[in-house]
Design a protein around this motif. Structure first.
Motif, PDB file in Angstrom:
ATOM      1  N   GLN A 362       0.805  -1.207  -0.056  1.00 57.38           N
ATOM      2  CA  GLN A 362      -0.006   0.008   0.019  1.00 57.38           C
ATOM      3  C   GLN A 362       1.034   1.373   0.127  1.00 57.38           C
ATOM      4  O   GLN A 362       0.661   2.068  -0.692  1.00 57.38           O
ATOM      5  N   ASP A 363       1.879   1.311   1.061  1.00 54.95           N
ATOM      6  CA  ASP A 363       2.832   2.414   1.127  1.00 54.95           C
ATOM      7  C   ASP A 363       3.558   2.837  -0.409  1.00 54.95           C
ATOM      8  O   ASP A 363       3.656   3.851  -0.699  1.00 54.95           O
ATOM      9  N   VAL A 364       4.063   1.680  -0.993  1.00 51.79           N
ATOM     10  CA  VAL A 364       5.014   1.805  -2.124  1.00 51.79           C
ATOM     11  C   VAL A 364       4.000   2.291  -3.181  1.00 51.79           C
ATOM     12  O   VAL A 364       4.064   3.185  -4.072  1.00 51.79           O
ATOM     13  N   ALA A 365       2.583   1.770  -3.344  1.00 49.94           N
ATOM     14  CA  ALA A 365       1.561   2.387  -4.246  1.00 49.94           C
ATOM     15  C   ALA A 365       1.457   3.753  -4.228  1.00 49.94           C
ATOM     16  O   ALA A 365       1.287   4.373  -5.273  1.00 49.94           O
ATOM     17  N   MET A 366       1.078   4.152  -3.033  1.00 48.45           N
ATOM     18  CA  MET A 366       1.048   5.464  -2.943  1.00 48.45           C
ATOM     19  C   MET A 366       1.962   6.374  -3.326  1.00 48.45           C
ATOM     20  O   MET A 366       1.928   7.506  -3.861  1.00 48.45           O
ATOM     21  N   VAL A 367       3.467   5.892  -2.714  1.00 50.66           N
ATOM     22  CA  VAL A 367       4.475   6.772  -3.052  1.00 50.66           C
ATOM     23  C   VAL A 367       4.616   6.871  -4.804  1.00 50.66           C
ATOM     24  O   VAL A 367       4.870   7.906  -5.159  1.00 50.66           O
ATOM     25  N   MET A 368       4.334   5.828  -5.440  1.00 48.21           N
ATOM     26  CA  MET A 368       4.387   5.661  -6.878  1.00 48.21           C
ATOM     27  C   MET A 368       3.538   6.498  -7.365  1.00 48.21           C
ATOM     28  O   MET A 368       3.482   7.059  -8.335  1.00 48.21           O
ATOM     29  N   MET A 369       2.211   6.638  -6.815  1.00 49.38           N
ATOM     30  CA  MET A 369       1.304   7.606  -7.496  1.00 49.38           C
ATOM     31  C   MET A 369       1.619   8.859  -7.297  1.00 49.38           C
ATOM     32  O   MET A 369       1.691   9.867  -8.403  1.00 49.38           O
ATOM     33  N   VAL A 370       2.340   9.257  -6.068  1.00 51.19           N
ATOM     34  CA  VAL A 370       2.793  10.708  -6.099  1.00 51.19           C
ATOM     35  C   VAL A 370       3.886  10.866  -7.034  1.00 51.19           C
ATOM     36  O   VAL A 370       4.147  11.928  -7.561  1.00 51.19           O
ATOM     37  N   VAL A 371       4.835   9.939  -7.485  1.00 47.61           N
ATOM     38  CA  VAL A 371       5.798  10.094  -8.258  1.00 47.61           C
ATOM     39  C   VAL A 371       5.472  10.103  -9.684  1.00 47.61           C
ATOM     40  O   VAL A 371       5.985  11.047 -10.422  1.00 47.61           O
ATOM     41  N   VAL A 372       4.515   9.626  -9.968  1.00 45.69           N
ATOM     42  CA  VAL A 372       3.704   9.884 -11.321  1.00 45.69           C
ATOM     43  C   VAL A 372       3.131  11.426 -11.314  1.00 45.69           C
ATOM     44  O   VAL A 372       3.344  11.931 -12.530  1.00 45.69           O
ATOM     45  N   GLY A 373       2.529  11.610 -10.491  1.00 50.15           N
ATOM     46  CA  GLY A 373       2.054  13.036 -10.242  1.00 50.15           C
ATOM     47  C   GLY A 373       3.212  13.999 -10.460  1.00 50.15           C
ATOM     48  O   GLY A 373       3.226  15.074 -11.179  1.00 50.15           O
ATOM     49  N   PHE A 374       4.282  13.755  -9.873  1.00 51.71           N
ATOM     50  CA  PHE A 374       5.502  14.692  -9.914  1.00 51.71           C
ATOM     51  C   PHE A 374       6.247  14.769 -11.557  1.00 51.71           C
ATOM     52  O   PHE A 374       6.531  15.794 -11.829  1.00 51.71           O
ATOM     53  N   LEU A 375       6.030  13.596 -12.090  1.00 52.92           N
ATOM     54  CA  LEU A 375       6.629  13.287 -13.311  1.00 52.92           C
ATOM     55  C   LEU A 375       5.783  13.797 -14.508  1.00 52.92           C
ATOM     56  O   LEU A 375       6.157  14.561 -15.559  1.00 52.92           O
ATOM     57  N   ILE A 376       4.326  13.474 -14.600  1.00 46.63           N
ATOM     58  CA  ILE A 376       3.608  13.557 -15.837  1.00 46.63           C
ATOM     59  C   ILE A 376       3.316  14.772 -15.855  1.00 46.63           C
ATOM     60  O   ILE A 376       2.868  15.351 -17.179  1.00 46.63           O
ATOM     61  N   TYR A 377       3.142  15.911 -15.100  1.00 46.75           N
ATOM     62  CA  TYR A 377       2.654  17.172 -15.508  1.00 46.75           C
ATOM     63  C   TYR A 377       3.726  18.112 -16.046  1.00 46.75           C
ATOM     64  O   TYR A 377       3.367  19.183 -16.734  1.00 46.75           O
ATOM     65  N   GLY A 378       5.160  17.627 -15.968  1.00 46.35           N
ATOM     66  CA  GLY A 378       6.114  18.279 -16.819  1.00 46.35           C
ATOM     67  C   GLY A 378       5.912  18.300 -18.405  1.00 46.35           C
ATOM     68  O   GLY A 378       5.834  19.186 -19.134  1.00 46.35           O
ATOM     69  N   PRO A 379       5.739  17.053 -19.060  1.00 48.26           N
ATOM     70  CA  PRO A 379       5.413  17.029 -20.336  1.00 48.26           C
ATOM     71  C   PRO A 379       4.156  17.834 -20.688  1.00 48.26           C
ATOM     72  O   PRO A 379       3.923  18.479 -21.792  1.00 48.26           O
TER      73      PRO A 379
END
Length: 464
Positions: A362-379
């Motif tokens: 669960q914790d890694v899933a939440m972290v990875m969701m946050v990482v996707v948010g960090f990355l995807i809005y740049g493009p």
């Protein structure tokens, strides 16, 4: 053109000793208008996704039904951003931005407060379509404002800062839902917010953000202005002594006809087509994760409403430093090579998305969701910025709307309707197969964009 929306006329120039102080004050006043105004558009852009788990829990509609209805926001927004972008290029940015925000907020208030609005999936789809259409009145006037008030050499920084507005705004609906859940728990003597049934507070997920957007529209009207010339100031190119290579003082400040905008500066612009197609898959990931996070985290990861709302908000909040970092990398490290920067960020996004799907934690899933948010809005930001740079400033709204048309009609609709249908009939793994495939295709298309961008720059260098 409706008189209310007519561009503000140029007025007599202020005395020279007042130019600097007035320009400085109004630029940041206008920036406050477009930043907080556009943030408020995101109060009511995707808040319906937060209402969906409660509507499903109440047995009102299925995931496929709601995914179908949600897709109408993207359909309307994609078309509207393009069409209303053209209208915006020939309108007063202050009036245009305010009107769209007010109407968008009102549509969400109606959807949350009136029983007839959710009496059928058709009625929900109609109101979501209207909301999406009004949402299309947000980006274009902001783009028009930025190319009139900031010169090219400073525009990359200002656009990346402004672009974080939708992350600020996108986090607000989840925070308002947490507030609504707390109020409901207190008023019904429920000991913990985690014990509040989602079927009891889905309406608040709609009308709380709606009222907030209406209030914000009043602020936008107070602080916004149209062009510098309408305030007695010189053009930004003259003020900053920053003239693009193809700048013509007379033509660049002249309003363009719809035909000139569409034919000469959009449809014949090959590089604009490349980034528009790439935008389809960037948006598929952006909204594929965001739209379905509350439902996926509840059904598969067994998050309670408080934890899933927190994850939803963090996804948007993480995009703020991510977007700023991407803008800095694009300007300082890759020397304004938008395609190359987007390509690298999408590779990292694909890896993070895969881990988000496959991790058992669960914790890694939440972290990875946050990482996707960090990355995807740049493009996302880079494609919008690139569109602004590939067209004259009097056609900026239409150029940005063109890329948005592809992003929303292709990527966001797929995120809502196709993933909703696939998940309903084939399970959550099928939804992730769609998103991973889309992410890989985004990498391929941005790589092609990178090559074409380099070719484009070399051609300009030879001409000069």
């Amino acid at each position: 053109m409706i008189k209310f929306l007519t561009p503000a006329p140029h007025i007599e120039r202020l005395p020279q000793n007042k130019i600097n102080s007035t320009y400085s004050r109004l630029r940041w006043q206008v920036f406050a208008g477009i930043f907080f105004g556009y943030a408020a558009y995101y109060f009511v852009r995707k808040n319906f996704a937060l209402a969906m788990p409660g509507m499903i829990e109440a047995g009102m509609y299925t995931k496929a039904d709601l995914g179908y209805a949600l897709s109408f926001v993207s359909i309307a927004y994609g078309i509207s951003k393009f069409i209303m972008g053209s209208v915006s290029d020939r309108s007063n940015a202050r009036a245009f931005l305010t009107l769209g925000l007010f109407l968008s907020g009102a549509s969400m208030v109606a959807l949350g407060m009136f029983p007839w609005a959710t009496s059928s999936i058709t009625m929900i789809a109609i109101l979501l379509f209207l909301n999406g259409w009004f949402q299309g009145m947000g980006w274009p006037p902001c783009g028009r404002t930025m190319v009139h008030w900031w010169s090219k050499k400073e525009r990359g920084t200002i656009v990346s800062i402004w672009n974080t507005a939708h992350n600020v705004g996108g986090a607000v609906p989840a925070l308002l839902l947490i507030l609504a859940t707390s109020i409901y728990a207190n008023s019904h003597s429920i000991a913990s917010v985690n014990d509040v049934p989602q079927s009891s507070i889905w309406q608040e997920a709609l009308y709380y953000p709606g009222f907030a957007a209406i209030i914000a529209s009043l602020f936008v009207w107070i602080v916004m202005r149209d062009t510098p010339q309408s305030c007695g100031l010189p053009s930004i190119e003259e003020y900053k002594n920053d003239y693009p290579d193809d700048y013509d003082a007379e033509k660049s400040e002249q309003e363009l006809s719809s035909k000139e905008i569409f034919v000469e500066y959009v449809f014949k612009n090959k590089l604009l087509w490349y980034i528009a197609i790439a935008n389809v898959f960037v948006y598929l990931i952006r909204y594929g994760v965001l739209d379905w996070a509350p439902t996926y985290l509840k059904e598969v990861r067994h998050f309670n409403i408080d934890k899933s709302s927190t994850a939803y908000a963090l996804y948007e909040i993480a995009a703020i430093p991510g977007t700023l970092f991407c803008g800095w990398v694009s300007d300082k490290i890759f020397k304004s090579k938008r395609g190359l920067t987007g390509f690298i960020f999408m590779i990292a996004t694909t890896i993070a998305l895969w881990i988000y799907w496959k991790t058992p934690s669960q914790d890694v899933a939440m972290v990875m969701m946050v990482v996707v948010g960090f990355l995807i809005y740049g493009p996302v930001m880079l494609i919008g910025l690139h569109a602004l740079e590939l067209a004259p400033k009097k056609a900026a709204g239409t150029a940005a709307g063109f890329t948005g048309l592809f992003g929303y009609l292709g990527g966001s609709v797929a995120a809502s309707a196709i993933i909703g249908y696939s998940v309903t009939h084939y399970g959550w793994n099928s939804g992730f197969y769609i998103m991973i495939t889309g992410s890989i295709l985004a990498c391929v298309l941005l790589f092609i964009t990178m090559l074409q961008e380099e070719k484009h720059h070399n051609q300009i260098a030879k001409q000069n």
